[in-house]
Design a protein around this motif. Structure first.
Motif, short mmCIF file in Angstrom:
data_model
loop_
_atom_site.label_atom_id
_atom_site.label_comp_id
_atom_site.label_asym_id
_atom_site.label_seq_id
_atom_site.Cartn_x
_atom_site.Cartn_y
_atom_site.Cartn_z
N SER A 72 0.82 -1.21 0.00
CA SER A 72 0.00 0.00 0.00
C SER A 72 0.85 1.26 0.00
CB SER A 72 -0.93 0.02 1.23
OG SER A 72 -1.62 1.25 1.30
N ARG A 73 0.51 2.16 -0.88
CA ARG A 73 1.22 3.44 -0.93
C ARG A 73 0.93 4.31 0.28
NH1 ARG A 73 -1.54 8.07 -3.60
NH2 ARG A 73 0.51 8.60 -4.42
N TYR A 74 -0.03 3.90 1.09
CA TYR A 74 -0.41 4.68 2.26
C TYR A 74 0.31 4.23 3.54
CZ TYR A 74 -3.85 6.29 -1.03
OH TYR A 74 -4.44 6.82 -2.15
N LYS A 75 1.26 3.34 3.40
CA LYS A 75 2.07 2.98 4.56
C LYS A 75 2.84 4.23 5.02
CE LYS A 75 4.36 -0.87 4.65
NZ LYS A 75 3.69 -1.63 5.71
N PRO A 76 2.86 4.52 6.31
CA PRO A 76 3.53 5.73 6.80
C PRO A 76 4.99 5.85 6.38
CG PRO A 76 2.18 4.75 8.53
CD PRO A 76 2.17 3.79 7.39
N VAL A 77 5.66 4.73 6.17
CA VAL A 77 7.08 4.80 5.81
C VAL A 77 7.30 5.53 4.49
CG1 VAL A 77 7.13 2.57 4.58
CG2 VAL A 77 9.21 3.43 5.68
#
Length: 433
Positions: free
Chosen positions: A73-78
């Motif tokens: 997911s591109r929404y991972k905080p990393v």
């Protein structure tokens, strides 16, 4: 494009292998790291980096770019941390766009369901029309594997890929739009936004829509200007294509819609009517999508690729007049089974085997909507098949069309489908006496 600093591959699937091969060919001495959240990180010529070490590696600028696999997911905080640190996050698809987009006609197809069939049909229609076309994305090959080898490139794209696609197609298409992949996107609203990012952009490129997409208000808003829509097929072409589908291996009204959408795009891309008809005739059903087997006089339909209730409805509608046993349920993605449960009796379902975990909700909804349907709640697919074997006189066909992903009990939908057929052959090979 040349990378001046090391690269981190986030994910180790098919696209990561493709990206590594591309980097190896173009920059053999480039240092490449790989990380995964789970499973093996078996990518040749890479150094493994544990996911818990990435934040420190970002702070130390141990790599200059992250190339993310679609399933991550591109929404991972990393990734926000990386972007704030000036480390770009890109993809195999966007690298293709940077390297090979110019000079080619790009046709991009998305949708919750039907995109693989539509893209495959379009590829057949164009090649049978004498057009140099390649197929990449979720079907065909990874984008970088197709490189610059074709004048026309058809991309079949998931919401994971359309979410951050940074180049424009020449023609785009949307088959339909239903809730899916909420866990990856974070919400249904964001899923819709990311899926429709393919068309909701400046550029004015033409768009084709499947019949369900034409009725969707969100799709209409994303089109912005109805003048972008490709012209409809004329009545003669529609009649010819409808007749060709009736003679083909394409089953169900949804596949007729897929064929008409593919033909509409093919016409816009220079395809001939003869080439379109030949493409339809050449189509072979995709693996695990309404794939039929017969054991002991019972029909078994492997539709393991069906991961939404809408796909399950389409599968059931493809077998009118038959008594059906349906196996459904799987990984939780907040699917709503209320409408599906209310339609099962009309589709001819006599027996329903509900697998964990979403099957619990489908079982409850079905017992409320259609009490006459026999509802089973097995703990796994093997038990489901054993229970159905004991009731084999109550149905003509067994359809595995789960309406949910497989990840809670299987590695992927392919493994689930293969196991279904193995069990069908083992249990049902002897005819009922």
């Amino acid at each position: 494009m040349r990378f001046e600093e090391p690269i981190l591959l986030y994910g180790a699937g098919r696209e990561a292998l493709s990206t590594r091969a591309f980097l190896k060919a173009s920059q053999p001495d480039l240092e490449v790291f790989v990380t995964v959240d789970s499973g093996a990180a078996d990518i040749p010529d890479t150094a493994f980096m544990a996911p818990e070490d990435i934040k420190d590696a970002i702070r130390a600028h141990r790599f200059g770019d992250i190339i993310k696999s679609p399933g991550v997911s591109r929404y991972k905080p990393v990734f926000d941390i990386a972007r704030d640190a000036g480390i770009a996050v890109t993809s195999n698809l966007n690298l293709w766009g940077h390297m090979f987009r110019d000079g080619r006609t790009v046709i991009a197809i998305t949708g919750t369901k039907g995109k693989s069939t539509t893209a495959t049909l379009l590829h057949l229609m164009l090649t049978r029309s004498g057009i140099d076309a390649g197929l990449a994305g979720n079907v065909g090959v990874a984008p970088l594997d197709i490189a610059d080898t074709h004048a026309v490139v058809i991309f079949e794209l998931s919401s994971y890929q359309t979410a951050d696609m940074n180049f424009l197609p020449d023609i785009a298409a949307v088959t339909n739009l239903y809730p899916e992949h909420v866990d990856w996107h974070g919400s249904v609203e964001r899923y819709y936004h990311d899926k429709l990012h393919l068309i909701d952009r400046d550029g004015g490129f033409p768009v084709a829509l499947g019949a369900p997409a034409r009725r969707n208000a969100l799709v209409a808003k994303a089109i912005r200007d109805p003048r972008r829509l490709l012209p409809d097929l004329n009545s003669d072409d529609q009649a010819t294509i409808t007749a060709a589908v009736a003679r083909s291996r394409l089953k169900g009204a949804h596949n007729l819609d897929n064929a008409l959408l593919a033909a509409q795009i093919a016409r816009a891309a220079g395809g001939t009517l003869d080439g379109i008809v030949q493409g339809i005739a050449a189509f072979m059903p995709l693996a695990h999508r309404l794939e039929e087997h017969n054991f002991g006089g019972t029909l078994f339909v492997d539709d393991s690729i069906a991961t939404t209730p809408e796909a399950t409805k389409a599968a059931l509608a493809s077998y009118p007049g038959q008594r059906l046993a349906l196996i459904a349920g799987g990984h939780e993605r907040e699917q709503d089974y209320t409408e599906l449960a209310g339609l099962l009796l009309g589709y001819g379902v006599t027996t329903l085997a509900c697998l964990p975990v979403t099957g619990t909700r489908l079982a409850t909804a079905t017992q409320n909507a259609a009490p006459s349907i026999v509802v089973l709640s097995p703990p796994d697919l093997e038990t489901a098949m054993q229970m159905l074997h004991a009731k084999r006189d109550q149905f003509d066909a067994v359809i595995l069309s789960p309406g949910a992903p497989s990840y809670n009990q299987f590695k992927n939908f392919e493994e689930r489908g293969r196991r279904f057929i193995e069990l069908a052959e083992a249990l049902f090979a002897s005819p009922l006496t």
